[in-house]
Scaffold this active site. Structure first.
Site, PDB file in Angstrom:
ATOM      1  N   CYS A   1       0.868  -1.177   0.000  1.00  0.00           N
ATOM      2  CA  CYS A   1       0.000   0.000   0.000  1.00  0.00           C
ATOM      3  C   CYS A   1       0.906   1.229   0.000  1.00  0.00           C
ATOM      4  O   CYS A   1       2.106   1.117  -0.242  1.00  0.00           O
ATOM      5  CB  CYS A   1      -0.958  -0.013   1.201  1.00  0.00           C
ATOM      6  SG  CYS A   1      -0.130  -0.040   2.807  1.00  0.00           S
ATOM      7  N   THR A   2       0.361   2.394   0.267  1.00  0.00           N
ATOM      8  CA  THR A   2       1.138   3.636   0.142  1.00  0.00           C
ATOM      9  C   THR A   2       2.312   3.692   1.120  1.00  0.00           C
ATOM     10  O   THR A   2       3.454   3.902   0.722  1.00  0.00           O
ATOM     11  CB  THR A   2       0.233   4.862   0.361  1.00  0.00           C
ATOM     12  OG1 THR A   2      -0.882   4.783  -0.513  1.00  0.00           O
ATOM     13  CG2 THR A   2       0.994   6.158   0.108  1.00  0.00           C
TER      14      THR A   2
END
Length: 322
Positions: free
Chosen positions: A178-179
């Site tokens: 994810c980020t």
């Protein structure tokens, strides 16, 4: 030339007693250090993205690391020319990322953390599935090559997709990303809870992968939750994967439709932005409530007399501790 500001992205799963009171304390610390951004404080920890002068951000990190609860916090630090935010919000919420998985404690069990280099070496193996656990508007503008993506509007829908994943990939090694890493903590833990045996996560997320591994094979840009909207990650083999919502040409320019009733968040190229005056369609361009278009496609929320001290009495600086 050194950039005077820093942007910090971080999270920390740690038990916080009386978290609502700590929210006030933490808010005052950020005011003392002139930081702007968004921070969530909950009983299970902290989740934040803030910006400030480099020396103020350094002091903020020092203060958090001095607290035993947050000593292991991993900060992703990005130099910047200016603030990435226009105001400060420190909020108490039940979870530091809304997942509906409050029974999951990543400090007890979660996927194996992979460094960016380890992730890079494993991601193309035949028995591996690279899983993007972000929302559709995030992976539409950028994702790892050959990654499995989910059609979800927000992370709390992730548990609903695990059944489909189990049917296809249960016997594979699952590499989640994810980020910044926070969603993977609970996503990978939930996959283990649901019977997956070989689950891993990219430690520090896409942002750290760009900083430490050159971002190789990350296609497009990484969506971020500040005024930059999307940032470059790949310094090795960069590409653009998203297309303009209007004309379908390649574009990674993420904007909001100028019609606030629509407010569609999609890529629109500069030419179409000018042609439609910031709208996503002729209908939105003609809408009576359409906002003035300044060429950016970013619309700051109304400040409405915003006061970061509203809701509590300010303490003396000497009383602010972390």
């Amino acid at each position: 030339m050194n950039k005077p500001y820093s942007i910090l992205l971080y999270y920390c799963y740690a038990q916080i007693e009386n978290a609502e009171a700590y929210r006030d304390e933490h808010h005052l610390l950020c005011l003392e250090l002139n930081l702007l951004g968004r921070i969530i404080v909950s009983d299970e920890g902290l989740n934040g993205t803030v910006s400030g002068l480099k020396e103020d951000c350094d002091e903020y990190m020092r203060r958090l690391h001095a607290d035993p609860r947050f000593a292991h916090t991993d900060f992703k630090v990005d130099p910047a020319e200016e603030h990435a935010f226009t105001k400060l919000h420190v909020r108490y919420k039940p979870e530091i990322v809304h997942s509906g998985l409050r029974h999951i404690n990543p400090n007890e069990r979660t996927g194996v953390h992979l460094s960016p280099q380890e992730f890079k070496e494993l991601k193309d193996k035949e028995d591996v599935v690279v899983l993007d656990v972000r929302s559709d508007y995030e992976h539409s503008v950028g994702r790892f090559k050959n990654a499995v993506t989910l059609d979800i509007e927000n992370f709390r829908e992730f548990p609903e997709k695990v059944g489909e994943l189990k049917e296809k990939y249960k016997d594979k090694k699952i590499l989640t990303y994810c980020t910044g890493g926070i969603k993977c903590e609970k996503a990978s833990a939930f996959l283990l809870d649901q019977g997956f045996e070989n689950v891993y996560q990219l430690h520090g997320g896409i942002i750290k992968y760009g900083m430490e591994a050159g971002g190789e094979d990350f296609e497009g840009k990484c969506y971020v939750f500040d005024n930059r909207v999307a940032v470059d990650v790949n310094k090795v083999n960069p590409t653009i994967i998203s297309t303009c919502h209007v004309c379908s040409t390649k574009s990674d320019r993420m904007v909001n439709c100028a019609n606030p009733v629509c407010n569609l968040h999609v890529p629109i190229c500069e030419e179409c932005g000018v042609k439609l005056d910031g709208a996503c369609s002729v209908e939105c361009q003609e809408h009576p409530e359409k906002r003035p278009y300044d060429g950016t496609g970013y619309y700051q929320k109304e400040m409405n007399g915003y006061n970061p001290l509203k809701g509590f009495n300010r303490k003396k600086k000497t009383d602010v501790q972390v």
